[in-house]
Scaffold this active site. Structure first.
Site, PDB file in Angstrom:
ATOM      1  N   ARG A  92     -34.639  27.766  12.942  1.00 55.61           N
ATOM      2  CA  ARG A  92     -34.185  26.571  13.661  1.00 55.61           C
ATOM      3  C   ARG A  92     -32.819  26.890  14.267  1.00 55.61           C
ATOM      4  NH1 ARG A  92     -30.663  21.908  11.440  1.00 55.61           N
ATOM      5  NH2 ARG A  92     -30.653  20.509  13.214  1.00 55.61           N
ATOM      6  N   GLY A 115     -31.934   9.544  10.141  1.00 55.37           N
ATOM      7  CA  GLY A 115     -31.669  10.257   8.880  1.00 55.37           C
ATOM      8  C   GLY A 115     -30.176  10.184   8.627  1.00 55.37           C
ATOM      9  N   ARG A 118     -21.134  10.051  11.025  1.00 54.36           N
ATOM     10  CA  ARG A 118     -20.667  10.221  12.419  1.00 54.36           C
ATOM     11  C   ARG A 118     -20.613   8.884  13.134  1.00 54.36           C
ATOM     12  NH1 ARG A 118     -25.120  14.589  13.871  1.00 54.36           N
ATOM     13  NH2 ARG A 118     -25.288  15.173  11.686  1.00 54.36           N
ATOM     14  N   ASP A 140     -24.986   6.748   2.344  1.00 53.05           N
ATOM     15  CA  ASP A 140     -26.381   6.542   1.952  1.00 53.05           C
ATOM     16  C   ASP A 140     -26.771   5.085   2.179  1.00 53.05           C
ATOM     17  OD1 ASP A 140     -28.820   6.088   0.393  1.00 53.05           O
ATOM     18  OD2 ASP A 140     -28.463   8.132  -0.323  1.00 53.05           O
ATOM     19  N   MET A 141     -27.798   4.907   2.995  1.00 58.05           N
ATOM     20  CA  MET A 141     -28.231   3.559   3.363  1.00 58.05           C
ATOM     21  C   MET A 141     -28.533   2.689   2.138  1.00 58.05           C
ATOM     22  SD  MET A 141     -28.864   1.329   5.535  1.00 58.05           S
ATOM     23  CE  MET A 141     -28.869   1.977   7.197  1.00 58.05           C
ATOM     24  N   GLY A 171     -35.241   9.861   6.962  1.00 59.34           N
ATOM     25  CA  GLY A 171     -34.918   9.204   5.688  1.00 59.34           C
ATOM     26  C   GLY A 171     -34.826   7.690   5.746  1.00 59.34           C
ATOM     27  N   VAL A 172     -34.010   7.155   6.653  1.00 57.82           N
ATOM     28  CA  VAL A 172     -33.860   5.699   6.756  1.00 57.82           C
ATOM     29  C   VAL A 172     -35.087   5.097   7.451  1.00 57.82           C
ATOM     30  CG1 VAL A 172     -32.476   3.837   7.752  1.00 57.82           C
ATOM     31  CG2 VAL A 172     -31.345   5.883   6.837  1.00 57.82           C
ATOM     32  N   ASN A 186     -38.168   5.048   5.123  1.00 58.47           N
ATOM     33  CA  ASN A 186     -38.101   4.439   3.787  1.00 58.47           C
ATOM     34  C   ASN A 186     -37.461   3.071   3.699  1.00 58.47           C
ATOM     35  OD1 ASN A 186     -39.134   6.747   2.233  1.00 58.47           O
ATOM     36  ND2 ASN A 186     -37.307   7.765   3.012  1.00 58.47           N
ATOM     37  N   GLU A 196     -40.037  18.655  10.401  1.00 61.16           N
ATOM     38  CA  GLU A 196     -39.501  19.662  11.322  1.00 61.16           C
ATOM     39  C   GLU A 196     -39.918  21.069  10.919  1.00 61.16           C
ATOM     40  OE1 GLU A 196     -35.738  17.427  10.771  1.00 61.16           O
ATOM     41  OE2 GLU A 196     -35.228  18.244  12.733  1.00 61.16           O
TER      42      GLU A 196
HETATM   43  P1  ADP Z   1     -31.097  14.582   7.049  1.00 57.58           P
HETATM   44  O1  ADP Z   1     -30.627  14.045   8.362  1.00 57.58           O
HETATM   45  O2  ADP Z   1     -29.994  15.137   6.214  1.00 57.58           O
HETATM   46  O3  ADP Z   1     -32.339  15.461   7.131  1.00 57.58           O
HETATM   47  P2  ADP Z   1     -32.829  12.531   5.915  1.00 57.58           P
HETATM   48  O4  ADP Z   1     -33.722  12.354   7.076  1.00 57.58           O
HETATM   49  O5  ADP Z   1     -33.394  13.077   4.669  1.00 57.58           O
HETATM   50  O6  ADP Z   1     -31.497  13.303   6.259  1.00 57.58           O
HETATM   51  O7  ADP Z   1     -32.167  11.097   5.597  1.00 57.58           O
HETATM   52  C1  ADP Z   1     -31.241  10.964   4.571  1.00 57.58           C
HETATM   53  C2  ADP Z   1     -30.795   9.523   4.493  1.00 57.58           C
HETATM   54  O8  ADP Z   1     -31.936   8.672   4.410  1.00 57.58           O
HETATM   55  C3  ADP Z   1     -29.984   9.215   3.247  1.00 57.58           C
HETATM   56  O9  ADP Z   1     -28.626   9.476   3.442  1.00 57.58           O
HETATM   57  C4  ADP Z   1     -30.242   7.734   3.073  1.00 57.58           C
HETATM   58  O10 ADP Z   1     -29.297   7.013   3.839  1.00 57.58           O
HETATM   59  C5  ADP Z   1     -31.602   7.504   3.679  1.00 57.58           C
HETATM   60  N1  ADP Z   1     -32.654   7.268   2.673  1.00 57.58           N
HETATM   61  C6  ADP Z   1     -33.368   8.181   2.004  1.00 57.58           C
HETATM   62  N2  ADP Z   1     -34.247   7.579   1.185  1.00 57.58           N
HETATM   63  C7  ADP Z   1     -34.078   6.241   1.353  1.00 57.58           C
HETATM   64  C8  ADP Z   1     -34.679   5.052   0.791  1.00 57.58           C
HETATM   65  N3  ADP Z   1     -35.649   5.134  -0.109  1.00 57.58           N
HETATM   66  N4  ADP Z   1     -34.232   3.871   1.212  1.00 57.58           N
HETATM   67  C9  ADP Z   1     -33.259   3.792   2.130  1.00 57.58           C
HETATM   68  N5  ADP Z   1     -32.666   4.842   2.692  1.00 57.58           N
HETATM   69  C10 ADP Z   1     -33.062   6.052   2.310  1.00 57.58           C
END
Ligand code: ADP
Length: 403
Positions: free
Chosen positions: A89, A208, A239, A279-280, A327-328, A331, A381
């Site tokens: 990547r 994410g 950011r 962290d969300m 991630g956000v 989830n 990815e």
């Molecule tokens: P990256 O950009 O580092 O690849 P991810 O796509 O894994 O990150 O996203 C990470 C973020 O997703 C975490 O910081 C958190 O804010 C959010 N996250 C992960 N799991 C959950 C969940 N179950 N509920 C809410 N937010 C989540």
């Protein structure tokens, strides 16, 4: 032979996966982190086994060798795996790379040249690429660029309104990032809807730690929220996203150094700047417990996303699908509900029960009445890097679901 080692080197880490590009089956994965610090860490997983080691890792070359050693210790030496390719990547491919590239000396040198535009990422990519080519000289190495998918943007979407000569001399334009994710998610959404991608107008929200929005017409990126660097656009974990450039001038005049501003905007802004956590889940819990700062952070976060959804609806003229990922996005149902609230007049209406479902695969969360399909589609990815690498080296292409 379709076994691909996917290498994702960040500013101080290397994540890797050994994936069969055709079946998407993972044989092993791991993480080398704290590269450049006094003590680094190597975590390796194969099946249900996980091992961890602490060792000094001076640079990405050392990191790559620590990964090779982890495979050897676990009885799966990479030189005997019959690797089809190593897929790297690469964050910044500039205007030159519009698709994955087979890495030779010239391509490697260009990746290093582009470090001027991505000082935190491309130097590490280059070192990992050197170490990988040295370790596996007979295996093809492929660079898959985060920027490549967005090279289809029209000039009006990638041009900043500054002095044209200065922009051209310094390579200043929108490049966009997360391209591999936007591309695979758009394709998987089309597969889920059972429609050819060239018939669709899609808006993908990759939310994410880093976050970006992308408008995709017929499978091609036509607009995206990240810019010259991954700092522009949506509010992210650490950011700022969009900001009046005058803020930077103001703080420079107030005595902030360039490095302090870099740290402020990249590491101490976004959710962490407004609410104290990137962290969300933490921010939501704090808002639910009554924190005004956390509530404001969530409102700013969702409002910025809605701003881009509106802009991209206009850009595309209409949308067939609005897709949440990462991630956000995958989830966090409450945020999805906040983004879509009150948008019925634009044909966007989510179904509360579908949105709250704990399912993890691609799914529809819009109501039956919604004109726009609102979907959650997990990103992958690494599988996409493996697929694109295999497609390039095998010529015929991996006929995966996202082909
Ligand atoms: P990256 O950009 O580092 O690849 P991810 O796509 O894994 O990150 O996203 C990470 C973020 O997703 C975490 O910081 C958190 O804010 C959010 N996250 C992960 N799991 C959950 C969940 N179950 N509920 C809410 N937010 C989540």
């Amino acid at each position: 032979m379709s076994l691909i080692l996917v290498v994702n080197s960040g500013s101080s880490s290397i994540k890797y996966q050994l994936i069969d590009a055709q079946t998407e089956q993972r044989q092993a994965s791991g993480l080398i982190e704290r590269i450049g610090e006094s003590m680094g860490r190597a975590v390796h997983r194969a099946g249900s086994e996980s091992t961890e080691r602490e060792l000094p890792i001076r640079h990405h070359g050392d990191g790559f060798r620590a990964m090779i050693a982890a495979f050897e210790r676990e009885g799966q030496p990479l030189d005997r795996c019959n690797l089809g390719a190593v897929g790297h990547r690469v964050v910044q491919g500039g205007s030159e790379f519009v698709e994955p590239a087979l890495i030779d000396d010239e391509v490697a040198a260009k990746i290093l040249d582009l470090a001027a535009l991505a000082p935190l990422h491309n130097p590490g990519h280059y070192q990992a690429i050197l170490a990988a080519r040295e370790a596996f000289p007979k295996v093809p190495h492929v660079a898959v660029f985060d920027t490549a998918f967005h090279q289809s943007m029209p000039p009006a979407a990638y041009t900043y309104a500054i002095d044209a000569g200065i922009a051209s001399a310094h390579g200043i334009r929108r490049y966009g990032f997360h391209g591999t994710s936007h591309q695979v998610v758009a394709q998987r959404a089309a597969d889920f809807l059972n429609k050819p991608i060239h018939s669709l107008k899609q808006i993908v929200l990759h939310l994410g730690n880093g976050a970006s929005a992308c408008a995709i017409n017929a499978g091609r990126s036509v607009a995206t929220s990240m810019g010259l660097t991954p700092l522009e656009g949506l509010v992210m974990g650490t950011r700022s996203g969009d900001l009046d450039p005058g803020v930077i001038l103001h703080l420079l005049r107030r005595g902030f150094s360039v490095d302090e501003l870099d740290e402020l905007l990249n590491k101490r802004s976004g959710l962490v700047g407004l609410a104290g956590s990137n962290d969300m889940r933490d921010v939501r819990a704090a808002a639910d417990a009554g924190s005004g700062n956390a509530r404001l952070a969530l409102d700013v976060y969702a409002r910025r996303i809605r701003h881009y959804v509106g802009a991209y609806l206009v850009e595309l003229g209409a949308a067939d699908a609005l897709i949440f990922t990462a991630g956000v996005g995958e989830n966090h149902a409450p945020l999805r509900a906040e983004v879509c609230a009150g948008l019925e007049m634009l044909g966007i209406e989510i179904d509360a029960a579908r949105n709250a479902s704990p399912e993890t695969g691609p799914r529809r969360i819009s109501s039956d009445a919604s004109r726009v399909e609102v979907l959650v589609v997990p990103t992958d990815e690494e599988a996409e890097i493996a697929r694109q690498s295999w497609q390039l080296v095998s010529g015929s292409g991996a006929q995966g679901e996202s082909g």
